[in-house]
Design an enzyme around this catalytic site. Structure first.
Site, PDB file in Angstrom:
ATOM      1  N   HIS A  21       0.804  -1.154  -0.155  1.00 39.82           N
ATOM      2  CA  HIS A  21      -0.030  -0.072  -0.040  1.00 39.82           C
ATOM      3  C   HIS A  21       0.836   0.893   0.121  1.00 39.82           C
ATOM      4  O   HIS A  21       0.586   1.857  -0.028  1.00 39.82           O
ATOM      5  CB  HIS A  21      -1.111  -0.100   1.014  1.00 39.82           C
ATOM      6  CG  HIS A  21      -2.377  -1.036   0.915  1.00 39.82           C
ATOM      7  ND1 HIS A  21      -1.938  -1.995   1.260  1.00 39.82           N
ATOM      8  CD2 HIS A  21      -3.568  -0.910   0.684  1.00 39.82           C
ATOM      9  CE1 HIS A  21      -3.595  -2.583   1.254  1.00 39.82           C
ATOM     10  NE2 HIS A  21      -4.472  -1.407   0.485  1.00 39.82           N
ATOM     11  N   GLY A  22       2.215   0.688   0.832  1.00 36.42           N
ATOM     12  CA  GLY A  22       2.926   2.451   0.225  1.00 36.42           C
ATOM     13  C   GLY A  22       4.034   1.716   1.298  1.00 36.42           C
ATOM     14  O   GLY A  22       4.491   0.809   1.447  1.00 36.42           O
TER      15      GLY A  22
END
Length: 457
Positions: A308-309
């Protein structure tokens, strides 16, 4: 879309492909050539893999394909993160920092990578034969409705529709309806909730009253759901208008009665990808020890968080959800079942909402401070709301939870599950679609606030 419906059958895929390349170039002109080049190389590697019979050759070609695709993802998405952490470590021991020119993140790189991986792995597993035409493979990878924000479409799910799909008027009308629902979710609800969340999260955390803090995280909780599910609805709708049937990506996740159920309802295509391409190869549930099952779950969610990041807060977010998945298996699901549906849904929603703090705030000290403000109950203080925030907040609550009721579930199934309607129903649906469409266009025109919160992907 107009050109697509005017040309003959043989040209339709070319119209989508050209439009997709232009679409991506508009947002990332510097990277479109990287995407095109790597996709072309990957196509010929997988072609060779499919025609090979020697196991060592097939393994080598699969390894090469996976290495290229994961290599792009690791370089563009995680090299900055890696260098920053190495420099932090060097500074502890008094070493000199590594000089590094920061890499810019191409939009949609994670979704691109996952789809290329499903292609090479599915062909390797002989789930489906490869595509014959390079242009068809480029279309699968770069299809503009879903390349930027999903859903993750596996190759075997739409392989046949790329080469030979049947288009019916019902799908076009329902697709337009679905697109308008997604657009209004994003523009009318998510943007308002996002502006309210930004207003509060940009304040000095030390000065936040507990009601303001709860309002901020609640607004963000609804923003991220209606934003992401709105994009998925738009992609699914556009796909249907062109004869593609993309997989569903959300199923009223905030009505989940435990975290395990939440992950069966939230970003469904990511969960399915992680299950089939990571969790099961790790051994899944078929291992000798239950502790190994817990380890497998935690590994999957740590990597899911990192997907996600490129930041430690996302890793912590993954660990947080992994912990609750393990607790579900130990005792939590049985306990929540005894408490009943209402308390199960409320508890799960609060757990998810508190988890979004890790998603929203990168600095863990800020997460702790914000959490402290949420539970620092003091005297009442009015929370400043932006225009329409209260009204859209009520709308967000209704549409997040109404499927928990039988009548709400019937309405949801009528909108999302039906493959055809009666003629009078079509007139109502198309009229409602145009109302949503024009209202959304008006909102976009009137406001400069239109964030793309999934830019990290």
């Amino acid at each position: 879309m107009l050109v697509y419906h005017l040309v003959g059958g043989r040209l339709k895929n070319w119209v989508i492909l050209i439009a997709s390349i232009l679409f991506y170039s508009w947002g990332a002109p510097k990277f479109v050539f990287v995407i095109l080049a790597s996709t072309i190389v990957d196509f010929y590697i997988v072609q060779k893999l499919a025609s090979s019979t020697a196991k060592s050759t097939r393994n080598g070609l699969l390894f090469t394909s996976v290495l290229i695709n994961l290599g792009l993802l690791l370089y563009f998405k995680y090299s900055n993160f890696f260098i920053e952490n190495v420099n932090e470590l060097l500074s502890v021991f008094g070493g000199n920092s590594i000089q590094w020119t920061k890499v810019i993140l191409p939009i949609g790189i994670s979704f691109y990578t996952f789809q290329t991986l499903t292609y090479s792995i599915d062909v390797y597993r002989k789930v489906h034969p490869p595509l014959d035409k390079l242009s068809d493979y480029l279309l699968y990878i770069m299809s503009f409705p879903q390349m930027i924000a999903g859903p993750i479409v596996r190759f075997n799910e739409i392989a046949d529709e790329i080469t030979n799909r049947k288009e019916v008027i019902d799908d076009k009308l329902i697709g337009f309806f679905r697109f308008c629902i997604g657009l209004s979710k994003k523009v009318l609800i998510a943007n308002v909730m996002g502006q309210q969340a930004d207003t509060i999260f940009n304040m000095e955390v030390e000065q936040l009253h507990y009601l303001t803090a709860w309002t901020g995280i609640l607004a963000y909780t609804f923003q991220i759901y209606f934003d992401f599910s709105g994009y998925s609805d738009m992609a699914i709708g556009l796909g249907k208008m062109m004869g593609f049937h993309f997989p569903e990506n959300f199923n009223s996740p905030y009505t989940a009665k435990n975290i395990s159920e939440f992950w069966r309802k939230w970003h469904i295509t990511l969960g399915a990808f992680m299950r089939d391409y990571l969790y099961i190869p790790l051994g899944g549930n078929r291992v000798a020890s239950k502790y190994r099952v817990y380890l497998n779950l935690w590994v999957v969610f740590l990597l899911s968080g990192l997907w996600h990041g490129a930041s430690w807060n996302f890793v912590l977010w993954g660990a947080y959800h992994g912990l609750f998945l393990i607790l579900d298996r130990l005792f939590l699901v049985k306990l929540l079942q005894k408490l009943g549906s209402f308390f199960s849904i409320l508890f799960t929603f609060i757990v998810v909402m508190l988890g979004w703090l890790l998603f929203r705030l990168e600095d863990f000290s800020e997460v702790l401070l914000y959490s402290k403000r949420m539970f620092d109950f003091g005297a009442y203080q009015k929370t400043d709301l932006i225009p329409f925030a209260f009204e859209m907040g009520i709308v967000a609550i209704v549409f997040s939870f109404f499927a928990a009721l039988k009548v709400g579930k019937r309405i949801q199934d009528f909108i999302y599950e039906r493959e055809a309607y009666t003629l009078p129903q079509y007139f109502v649906i198309i009229g409602f679609s145009f109302l949503l469409f024009m209202t959304s266009l008006g909102a976009i025109t009137a406001s400069k606030f239109n964030p793309f919160i999934y830019f990290r992907f």
